[in-house]
Design an enzyme around this catalytic site. Structure first.
Site: not given
Ligand code: MRU
Length: 343
Positions: A89, A194, A235
């Site tokens: 990713r 999520q 992220d």
């Molecule tokens: O696509 P994801 O579910 O991996 O995205 C996660 C997020 O955007 C979270 O808000 C971010 O990683 C912060 S996690 C502590």
């Protein structure tokens, strides 16, 4: 409260398959770097710090599988493993940070035996996991000080125990401030949900009052004075403070500004990318159109309609009230303030 999102399990990595929550709490076992790659790519494990931990264990599993007889070939194998895992990713900085940490171990012990390097890689992956839990607790304590009694807080996506080694960043702040929080609003977070699936699951577990809203409902709740603050995870954070987080975060930051509500980002130092000058330098993952077109196997729209599905957006730093880290809170973040705290 700690969630066992990802753990070493005698001979393998055991992680919660987050795609199945909240319906089913099922663990999957990863024995190879390929299993870890698949788990990250398919979002069995997701959330920036959690995929960092997964990546670190992935390097160890790759090392364990190597058939190299000498250290030079062993290093070549590991280089390939790291490159492979890095392709799982693109946006979360923590994955790359963790892979770099593992690479430092390889370099540090390159004059030693293959078995020693393997042991040190195993130790490092365990340390990254342990540290993450500690860091999130500290970050949570710093962030909790920002909240007044009876606060109502909106969060987006899942930045909880499931997105980390077990405690959470944005939800870590909420957990640490739980006594002062009257109500949490959780954005559903289309298209992967999520918020609806994972954040709600966690908050119910913690017995913190939660109201689920669709992403397009935040403005009306703010206008009605129902939200005192927004807290989200991250992220990747550029050196100027521009922050990539789950798609829809930027919308909330604009809404918060308009309604004069503080907008907080909670993230460990490992999420900062000092090499990216601004948010424009951040690579944003584009995911499958079917995440938008379908819900499970059910079509939600006209078959094959053109779709755009960026998984993250970038919130410009001027919309961010403060960034909460384990080293303290960076109020009204600027490049200079960030450099001082992070370097
Ligand atoms: O696509 P994801 O579910 O991996 O995205 C996660 C997020 O955007 C979270 O808000 C971010 O990683 C912060 S996690 C502590």
């Amino acid at each position: 409260m700690i969630i066992d999102t990802i753990r070493w399990n005698k001979t393998n990595v055991k992680l919660i398959d987050q795609r199945l929550l909240p319906g089913e709490l099922k663990y999957v076992e990863c024995f190879t770097d390929k299993d870890i790659y698949e788990a990250i790519k398919k979002m069995k494990v997701r959330g920036a710090p959690a995929i960092g931990v997964a990546g670190a264990y992935g390097v160890y599993l790759g090392a364990r599988e190597s058939k190299a007889k000498d250290i030079a070939n062993f290093k070549k194998d590991l280089k390939k493993t790291i490159k492979y895992l890095a392709a799982a990713r693109p946006t979360a900085r923590n994955l790359f940070w963790a892979l770099e940490e593992m690479e430092k171990v390889i370099i540090k012990y390159q004059d030693k035996s293959i078995s020693l390097v393997k042991n040190m890689l195993f130790k490092k992956a365990n340390d990254i996991l342990k540290e993450d839990i500690k860091i999130c607790r500290t970050l949570g304590k710093h962030g909790a000080k920002l909240f007044k009694k009876n606060s109502t807080v909106l969060t987006h996506c899942n930045a909880g125990g499931l997105a980390t080694g077990g405690y959470g960043t944005a939800l870590g702040v909420i957990l640490s401030a739980a006594k002062k929080i009257k109500q949490v609003y959780a954005d559903e977070t289309r298209p992967v949900l999520q918020g609806g699936r994972l954040t709600v699951w966690e908050l119910v577990k913690y017995k913190i009052p939660v109201i689920l809203i669709c992403d397009n409902m935040a403005a009306s709740r703010m206008a009605e004075g129902k939200i005192n603050a927004v807290v989200v995870g991250a992220d990747r954070i550029s050196s100027n403070g521009d922050t990539a987080n789950k798609i829809g975060t930027y919308n909330l930051a604009i809404l918060a500004k308009y309604h004069k509500i503080p907008f907080y980002v909670a993230a460990p130092v490992s999420t900062f990318d000092l090499l990216s000058k601004t948010g424009k330098d951040i690579s944003i993952e584009e995911r499958s159109p079917d995440e938008v077109r379908k819900m499970g196997n059910k079509n939600l729209t006209v078959k094959n309609v053109r779709v755009e599905n960026p998984s993250f957006d970038v919130t410009p730093v001027k919309l961010i009230t403060a960034i909460i880290t384990e080293r303290g809170v960076i109020q009204r973040p600027t490049r200079t303030k960030i450099k001082k705290v992070i370097e």
